[in-house]
Design a protein around this motif. Structure first.
Motif, PDB file in Angstrom:
ATOM      1  N   ILE A 121     -27.501 -50.945  68.618  1.00  0.00           N
ATOM      2  CA  ILE A 121     -26.631 -49.886  68.112  1.00  0.00           C
ATOM      3  C   ILE A 121     -25.618 -50.472  67.124  1.00  0.00           C
ATOM      4  O   ILE A 121     -25.369 -49.899  66.058  1.00  0.00           O
ATOM      5  CB  ILE A 121     -25.937 -49.135  69.265  1.00  0.00           C
ATOM      6  CG1 ILE A 121     -26.968 -48.294  70.023  1.00  0.00           C
ATOM      7  CG2 ILE A 121     -24.801 -48.253  68.752  1.00  0.00           C
ATOM      8  CD1 ILE A 121     -26.441 -47.668  71.303  1.00  0.00           C
ATOM      9  N   ALA A 122     -25.040 -51.619  67.466  1.00  0.00           N
ATOM     10  CA  ALA A 122     -24.058 -52.259  66.580  1.00  0.00           C
ATOM     11  C   ALA A 122     -24.701 -52.654  65.248  1.00  0.00           C
ATOM     12  O   ALA A 122     -24.111 -52.453  64.180  1.00  0.00           O
ATOM     13  CB  ALA A 122     -23.447 -53.483  67.262  1.00  0.00           C
ATOM     14  N   VAL A 123     -25.908 -53.179  65.294  1.00  0.00           N
ATOM     15  CA  VAL A 123     -26.620 -53.530  64.060  1.00  0.00           C
ATOM     16  C   VAL A 123     -26.907 -52.262  63.255  1.00  0.00           C
ATOM     17  O   VAL A 123     -26.793 -52.249  62.028  1.00  0.00           O
ATOM     18  CB  VAL A 123     -27.911 -54.314  64.374  1.00  0.00           C
ATOM     19  CG1 VAL A 123     -28.796 -54.442  63.145  1.00  0.00           C
ATOM     20  CG2 VAL A 123     -27.579 -55.684  64.934  1.00  0.00           C
ATOM     21  N   GLY A 124     -27.262 -51.180  63.947  1.00  0.00           N
ATOM     22  CA  GLY A 124     -27.494 -49.913  63.271  1.00  0.00           C
ATOM     23  C   GLY A 124     -26.247 -49.390  62.584  1.00  0.00           C
ATOM     24  O   GLY A 124     -26.297 -48.916  61.449  1.00  0.00           O
ATOM     25  N   LEU A 125     -25.107 -49.486  63.261  1.00  0.00           N
ATOM     26  CA  LEU A 125     -23.848 -49.051  62.649  1.00  0.00           C
ATOM     27  C   LEU A 125     -23.516 -49.896  61.428  1.00  0.00           C
ATOM     28  O   LEU A 125     -23.071 -49.374  60.402  1.00  0.00           O
ATOM     29  CB  LEU A 125     -22.709 -49.101  63.681  1.00  0.00           C
ATOM     30  CG  LEU A 125     -22.805 -48.093  64.829  1.00  0.00           C
ATOM     31  CD1 LEU A 125     -21.711 -48.358  65.864  1.00  0.00           C
ATOM     32  CD2 LEU A 125     -22.741 -46.671  64.329  1.00  0.00           C
ATOM     33  N   ALA A 126     -23.750 -51.193  61.525  1.00  0.00           N
ATOM     34  CA  ALA A 126     -23.528 -52.067  60.369  1.00  0.00           C
ATOM     35  C   ALA A 126     -24.500 -51.724  59.242  1.00  0.00           C
ATOM     36  O   ALA A 126     -24.141 -51.783  58.068  1.00  0.00           O
ATOM     37  CB  ALA A 126     -23.674 -53.530  60.775  1.00  0.00           C
ATOM     38  N   GLY A 127     -25.716 -51.324  59.602  1.00  0.00           N
ATOM     39  CA  GLY A 127     -26.717 -50.955  58.614  1.00  0.00           C
ATOM     40  C   GLY A 127     -26.376 -49.682  57.858  1.00  0.00           C
ATOM     41  O   GLY A 127     -26.881 -49.453  56.768  1.00  0.00           O
ATOM     42  N   ILE A 128     -25.532 -48.854  58.435  1.00  0.00           N
ATOM     43  CA  ILE A 128     -25.086 -47.655  57.724  1.00  0.00           C
ATOM     44  C   ILE A 128     -24.109 -48.051  56.626  1.00  0.00           C
ATOM     45  O   ILE A 128     -24.167 -47.546  55.507  1.00  0.00           O
ATOM     46  CB  ILE A 128     -24.438 -46.652  58.704  1.00  0.00           C
ATOM     47  CG1 ILE A 128     -25.502 -46.099  59.651  1.00  0.00           C
ATOM     48  CG2 ILE A 128     -23.743 -45.515  57.950  1.00  0.00           C
ATOM     49  CD1 ILE A 128     -24.954 -45.294  60.803  1.00  0.00           C
ATOM     50  N   ILE A 129     -23.222 -48.977  56.942  1.00  0.00           N
ATOM     51  CA  ILE A 129     -22.208 -49.402  55.967  1.00  0.00           C
ATOM     52  C   ILE A 129     -22.840 -50.272  54.884  1.00  0.00           C
ATOM     53  O   ILE A 129     -22.554 -50.102  53.705  1.00  0.00           O
ATOM     54  CB  ILE A 129     -21.060 -50.141  56.684  1.00  0.00           C
ATOM     55  CG1 ILE A 129     -20.369 -49.176  57.651  1.00  0.00           C
ATOM     56  CG2 ILE A 129     -20.063 -50.694  55.681  1.00  0.00           C
ATOM     57  CD1 ILE A 129     -19.426 -49.837  58.615  1.00  0.00           C
ATOM     58  N   LEU A 130     -23.673 -51.197  55.277  1.00  0.00           N
ATOM     59  CA  LEU A 130     -24.406 -52.048  54.332  1.00  0.00           C
ATOM     60  C   LEU A 130     -25.872 -51.642  54.407  1.00  0.00           C
ATOM     61  O   LEU A 130     -26.585 -52.101  55.291  1.00  0.00           O
ATOM     62  CB  LEU A 130     -24.261 -53.528  54.693  1.00  0.00           C
ATOM     63  CG  LEU A 130     -22.857 -54.093  54.644  1.00  0.00           C
ATOM     64  CD1 LEU A 130     -22.820 -55.489  55.240  1.00  0.00           C
ATOM     65  CD2 LEU A 130     -22.364 -54.115  53.215  1.00  0.00           C
TER      66      LEU A 130
END
Length: 161
Positions: free
Chosen positions: A13-22
């Motif tokens: 989930i954290a990687v997914g959230l980071a993937g939204i920003i970058l």
């Protein structure tokens, strides 16, 4: 689900959230996919309700993401072709200058496309600012939906323990 499994889902989930920003990774897909895996493994009614709520939140944010910023950019007369050129320039910029090149390339591409069709620095820059605001709004809406879905998942984890 074991503590290790919960930690792996939280990391996805954290990687997914980071993937939204970058936008290197499919952020929303990682978030909803991780919650789906959790729901399948836990297998309770609560886990499936949590997944359903998360999916609805992400679905609503996706609809808003594609309608609200587009309407604002149309009002500002920013053409789709300009955004496509900016996107292509952003991808090229990402490989030339890792990470920040995406933003620099997008802005430069939008500005160049606008200036090519409207050779006036002021109006080309105004369109570029509207395009950047539209993209930022789109990312913000997507991130808000994913964060809300993640919050629902956290509540679900506590309810199923």
């Amino acid at each position: 689900m074991s503590l290790g499994g919960i930690v792996l889902v939280a990391l996805a989930i954290a990687v997914g959230l980071a993937g939204i920003i970058l936008p290197i990774l499919p952020g929303v897909l990682l978030v909803i996919g991780a919650i789906a895996v959790w729901a399948v493994v836990v297998g309770t009614t609560t886990s499936w309700v949590v997944f359903g709520i998360a999916a609805v939140l992400i679905g609503i944010s996706t609809i808003i993401k594609y309608t609200w910023p587009v309407r604002r950019m149309r009002e500002a007369q920013v053409r789709t072709s300009v955004l496509v050129i900016g996107g292509i320039a952003g991808i090229v910029g990402f490989f030339v200058i890792p990470v920040i090149g995406l933003f620099i390339g997008f802005v430069a591409g939008v500005f160049a496309a606008e200036y090519a069709t409207r050779p006036n620095l002021t109006s080309a820059w105004a369109s570029t600012v509207h395009a950047v605001k539209g993209v930022a709004l789109s990312v913000g809406v997507e991130l808000a939906g994913a964060v809300l879905a993640s919050g629902v998942w956290v509540i679900g984890v506590f309810l199923t323990q």
